[in-house]
Motif scaffolding. Structure first.
Motif, short mmCIF file in Angstrom:
data_model
loop_
_atom_site.label_atom_id
_atom_site.label_comp_id
_atom_site.label_asym_id
_atom_site.label_seq_id
_atom_site.Cartn_x
_atom_site.Cartn_y
_atom_site.Cartn_z
N TYR A 194 3.39 7.27 -0.82
CA TYR A 194 2.83 5.97 -0.42
C TYR A 194 2.84 4.99 -1.58
O TYR A 194 3.28 3.84 -1.46
CB TYR A 194 1.41 6.20 0.10
N TRP A 195 2.35 5.45 -2.73
CA TRP A 195 2.28 4.56 -3.89
C TRP A 195 3.65 4.24 -4.45
O TRP A 195 3.89 3.13 -4.94
CB TRP A 195 1.38 5.19 -4.98
N ALA A 242 4.82 1.50 -2.30
CA ALA A 242 4.08 0.25 -2.57
C ALA A 242 4.57 -0.39 -3.87
O ALA A 242 4.84 -1.59 -3.92
CB ALA A 242 2.58 0.54 -2.64
N ILE A 269 6.89 -4.14 -4.71
CA ILE A 269 6.49 -5.31 -5.50
C ILE A 269 6.82 -5.18 -6.98
O ILE A 269 6.91 -6.17 -7.69
CB ILE A 269 4.99 -5.62 -5.36
N ILE A 297 -0.46 -3.45 -9.47
CA ILE A 297 -1.28 -3.78 -8.30
C ILE A 297 -2.73 -3.69 -8.75
O ILE A 297 -3.18 -2.64 -9.22
CB ILE A 297 -1.04 -2.79 -7.13
N GLY A 298 -3.45 -4.80 -8.62
CA GLY A 298 -4.86 -4.82 -9.04
C GLY A 298 -5.03 -4.43 -10.50
O GLY A 298 -6.04 -3.81 -10.86
N PHE A 334 -16.84 8.00 1.43
CA PHE A 334 -16.89 6.55 1.16
C PHE A 334 -16.54 6.29 -0.30
O PHE A 334 -15.71 5.45 -0.63
CB PHE A 334 -18.30 6.02 1.41
N ASN A 359 -13.02 6.86 -1.35
CA ASN A 359 -12.16 5.74 -0.95
C ASN A 359 -12.11 4.65 -2.01
O ASN A 359 -11.12 3.94 -2.13
CB ASN A 359 -12.68 5.14 0.35
N PHE A 360 -13.18 4.50 -2.74
CA PHE A 360 -13.21 3.47 -3.79
C PHE A 360 -12.67 4.01 -5.12
O PHE A 360 -12.47 3.25 -6.05
CB PHE A 360 -14.63 2.91 -3.97
N TYR A 387 -8.09 3.77 -5.28
CA TYR A 387 -7.34 2.51 -5.30
C TYR A 387 -7.72 1.74 -6.55
O TYR A 387 -8.84 1.88 -7.05
CB TYR A 387 -7.63 1.69 -4.04
N ILE A 426 -8.52 -4.53 -7.19
CA ILE A 426 -8.31 -5.11 -5.86
C ILE A 426 -9.64 -5.58 -5.26
O ILE A 426 -9.65 -6.30 -4.28
CB ILE A 426 -7.61 -4.13 -4.88
N TYR A 427 -10.74 -5.15 -5.85
CA TYR A 427 -12.05 -5.56 -5.33
C TYR A 427 -12.60 -6.71 -6.16
O TYR A 427 -12.25 -6.89 -7.32
CB TYR A 427 -13.04 -4.39 -5.36
N ARG A 428 -13.53 -7.44 -5.53
CA ARG A 428 -14.12 -8.59 -6.24
C ARG A 428 -15.64 -8.48 -6.24
O ARG A 428 -16.21 -7.69 -5.49
CB ARG A 428 -13.72 -9.89 -5.53
N VAL A 435 -18.55 -5.98 -4.48
CA VAL A 435 -18.07 -4.60 -4.37
C VAL A 435 -17.92 -3.99 -5.77
O VAL A 435 -18.27 -2.82 -6.00
CB VAL A 435 -16.73 -4.53 -3.59
N PHE A 446 -16.45 4.55 9.02
CA PHE A 446 -15.23 4.94 8.33
C PHE A 446 -14.10 3.96 8.60
O PHE A 446 -13.36 3.57 7.71
CB PHE A 446 -14.78 6.33 8.81
N VAL A 504 -14.59 0.89 6.59
CA VAL A 504 -14.28 1.09 5.17
C VAL A 504 -12.76 1.16 4.95
O VAL A 504 -12.22 0.53 4.05
CB VAL A 504 -14.98 2.35 4.61
N VAL A 531 -10.82 -1.45 2.64
CA VAL A 531 -10.09 -1.03 1.43
C VAL A 531 -8.62 -1.47 1.53
O VAL A 531 -8.07 -2.05 0.59
CB VAL A 531 -10.19 0.51 1.25
N ASN A 541 -8.16 -5.19 1.02
CA ASN A 541 -8.20 -5.55 -0.41
C ASN A 541 -6.91 -5.16 -1.11
O ASN A 541 -6.37 -5.92 -1.92
CB ASN A 541 -9.39 -4.88 -1.09
N ALA A 546 -4.07 -7.77 -2.68
CA ALA A 546 -3.60 -7.74 -4.07
C ALA A 546 -2.08 -7.64 -4.11
O ALA A 546 -1.42 -8.32 -4.91
CB ALA A 546 -4.23 -6.55 -4.80
N ILE A 547 -1.50 -6.82 -3.24
CA ILE A 547 -0.04 -6.68 -3.22
C ILE A 547 0.63 -7.98 -2.80
O ILE A 547 1.64 -8.39 -3.37
CB ILE A 547 0.36 -5.52 -2.27
N SER A 588 2.14 -11.61 -4.48
CA SER A 588 3.51 -12.01 -4.81
C SER A 588 4.25 -12.57 -3.58
O SER A 588 5.43 -12.85 -3.65
CB SER A 588 4.27 -10.81 -5.37
N ILE A 597 2.13 2.69 6.01
CA ILE A 597 3.11 1.68 5.66
C ILE A 597 4.13 1.55 6.78
O ILE A 597 4.59 2.56 7.31
CB ILE A 597 3.88 2.01 4.35
#
Lengths: 265, 263
Positions: free
Chosen positions: A46-47, A50, A54, A58-59, A185, A188-189, A192, A196-198, A201, B31, B34, B38, B41, B45-46, B49, B192
């Motif tokens: 996945y990464w 991603a 780009i 990222i972030g 939860f 999940n934070f 990533y 990417i958070y502001r 958060v 869930f 969330v 996530v 966000n 960010a991606i 661009s 994706i």
């Protein structure tokens, strides 16, 4: 200090017994561990996609940084589950009255409760982190040091979060919902990039949802070591675990036995 | 008629059960929020661009709302249930009841899926609107075609999971099949879009069933085109037929070798 030594000794004993028990079912153990590692590996894909879309960051994180936080989250989760797998069952143990058995034991109740079970599949999570680190970070000493330190701190924080969430059962009757989702939860934070958070958060990630302390600060330290930041990390982790420990014992005073008779084999 | 009444009763009971376990629903909804938060966000960010692989940020967020909606909607215990029924032997007690085991499981799961789709669907719409506003160029008149594709995706996912669960008749540990299947669905469309993958993976993926669970319906909902509809729906129907045959084949094969020892 002596109490801490006793606790560590008890954890070590439980680990040995649990490992011996797991080894009785080797094929199941290997299958589960492999399955979990494979499951985690899909996120590398996945990464990769991603970042290939780009390029760059990222972030604020590049591909290797993301692999670091993934490896650390995975290994910390694995370590905490290998040693303290009952952290997900605290509510069930309280509600069904199984807690009585632990109250009768001469050792620390919370530690006995947490350590009395291990999760086979999470060996895969632990090992996956090491493999990912070896593949993406080679032999960079400081990065490995922060990774290993991060496993200990992250593992303890994850356990403390789960204990705190399940302890609400003593107060509300059944906190299985909070208990089941609290750690997921937070994970999940963790997986990533922090950037990417502001605002709000980000503040939460440095307090109630301590994701920053589990992975993002160890990453900062691995990138450029700052002794002050390391001290803050250690102090926060110690304080969080201490509060979780005390919170559990405060809640325990409200526990009422149902006189359930259980045999532990 | 009697046949329909019997299984519609099972669907109704399953729906009633879904309403009873409210804390499970609440946990699932939290869930879902969330996950979407996530991913929102992350993709924001991606997308700093600009446009990525033909999707705007708005389309991407709606795409994820849809794929996660199908994932949460599809969520069922069918694999675990099959495994337990076979390994514990309780399937022996179900075989002589006045229903077909596979149709019973399907009806029971279907009730839960209806419930999930209603609840998560409403939440998906609210979250999508709050985060990025309406889908650009969305036409309500085309939505039924997207929904039709989503139903096909959910059905083929259900029957594949059922077939994999039924391998427990012959295999001691079949968890690896489940994990591999689940990850292929994740990678080939859920997190994706297929268009983001390298060309050679896309070409292979279009012949496999995994992308037709979430990618095809989500793409049709966020950026409908008749060309795409004509490409993906026949493939979904084909894979649905294969999955049904696979599940019933596994069932018949397994039941033939079943040995009940009483108890």
């Amino acid at each position: 200090m002596k109490k801490l030594k006793n606790i560590l000794y008890l954890i070590g004993l439980y680990f040995k017994v649990n490992l011996a028990s797991a080894m009785e079912y080797r094929s199941s153990f290997l299958m589960q561990a492999f399955g979990m590692a494979l499951s985690n590996a899909t996120f590398v894909f996945y990464w990769w996609i991603a970042f290939s879309q780009i390029g760059g960051r990222i972030g604020g994180y590049d591909f290797k940084d993301v692999m670091f936080i993934w490896a650390l989250t995975s290994s910390a989760f694995g370590a905490s589950n290998i040693l303290f797998a009952n952290m997900f069952r605290i509510t069930t143990i309280i509600v069904t009255g199984e807690l009585d058995t632990f109250l009768l034991q001469p050792k620390d109740v919370l530690i006995s409760l947490l350590c009395s079970r291990t999760a086979l599949s999470t060996w895969g999570d632990l090992l996956y982190g090491f493999v990912l680190m070896a593949l993406t970070h080679g032999n960079d000493g400081m990065v490995w040091l922060m990774f290993l330190l991060g496993i200990v701190i992250g593992g303890l924080l994850m356990t403390a979060i789960s204990v705190t969430a399940h302890t609400f059962t003593f107060y509300f009757g059944d906190a299985s919902l909070i208990g089941d989702i609290a750690l997921e939860f937070i994970i999940n934070f963790c997986i990533y990039p922090e950037g990417i958070y502001r605002g709000f958060v980000r503040a939460m990630m440095l307090s109630v949802i301590p994701a920053s302390f589990i992975v993002h600060i160890p990453l900062k330290l691995a990138r450029s070591f700052q002794p002050g930041l390391l001290l803050i990390l250690l102090a926060f982790a110690a304080l969080y675990c201490f509060i979780a420990y005390k919170f559990f014992y405060h809640g325990l005073k409200k526990y009422e036995s149902g006189n359930l008779i259980i045999t532990r084999m | 008629m009697k046949f329909l009444r019997k299984y519609s009763t099972i669907i109704r009971i399953s729906l009633q059960n879904a309403f009873v376990y409210r804390s499970n629903v609440l946990g699932g909804l939290l869930f879902y929020i969330v996950f979407i938060f996530v991913f929102f966000n992350l993709w924001r960010a991606i997308y700093q661009s600009g446009k990525v692989a033909g999707y705007t940020l708005s389309q991407m967020v709606w795409y994820l709302c849809m794929t996660e909606l199908i994932a949460f909607g599809c969520k069922s215990n069918v694999f675990r249930q099959m495994n337990e029924d076979v390994k514990s032997g309780s399937i022996a007690y179900q075989l002589n009841r006045p229903y077909h085991y596979i149709i019973y499981q399907f009806s029971y799961t279907f009730g839960g899926i209806i419930f999930n789709l209603l609840i998560y669907g409403a939440l998906a719409i609210v979250l999508g609107l709050i985060m990025v506003g309406p889908i650009p160029g969305f036409q309500l008149s085309l939505l039924p075609f997207g929904i039709f594709s989503a139903v096909l995706g959910i059905l083929l996912n259900f029957f594949f999971l059922m077939a994999l669960g039924l391998t427990a008749f012959r295999l001691e540990d079949n968890t690896a099949f489940f994990l591999i299947y689940q990850k292929l669905v994740f990678m080939l469309g859920m997190f994706i879009p297929l268009e983001f993958l390298p060309g050679w993976i896309q070409r292979i993926a279009r012949w496999l069933p995994f992308s037709y669970v979430t990618w095809a319906p989500a793409r049709l909902i966020v950026a409908f085109s008749w060309d795409l509809f004509r490409q993906v729906v026949p493939m979904q129907l084909l894979w649905l037929a294969v999955s049904v045959l696979f599940a019933s084949g596994m069932y018949n094969y397994g039941v033939r070798g079943l040995q009940a020892h009483g108890g």
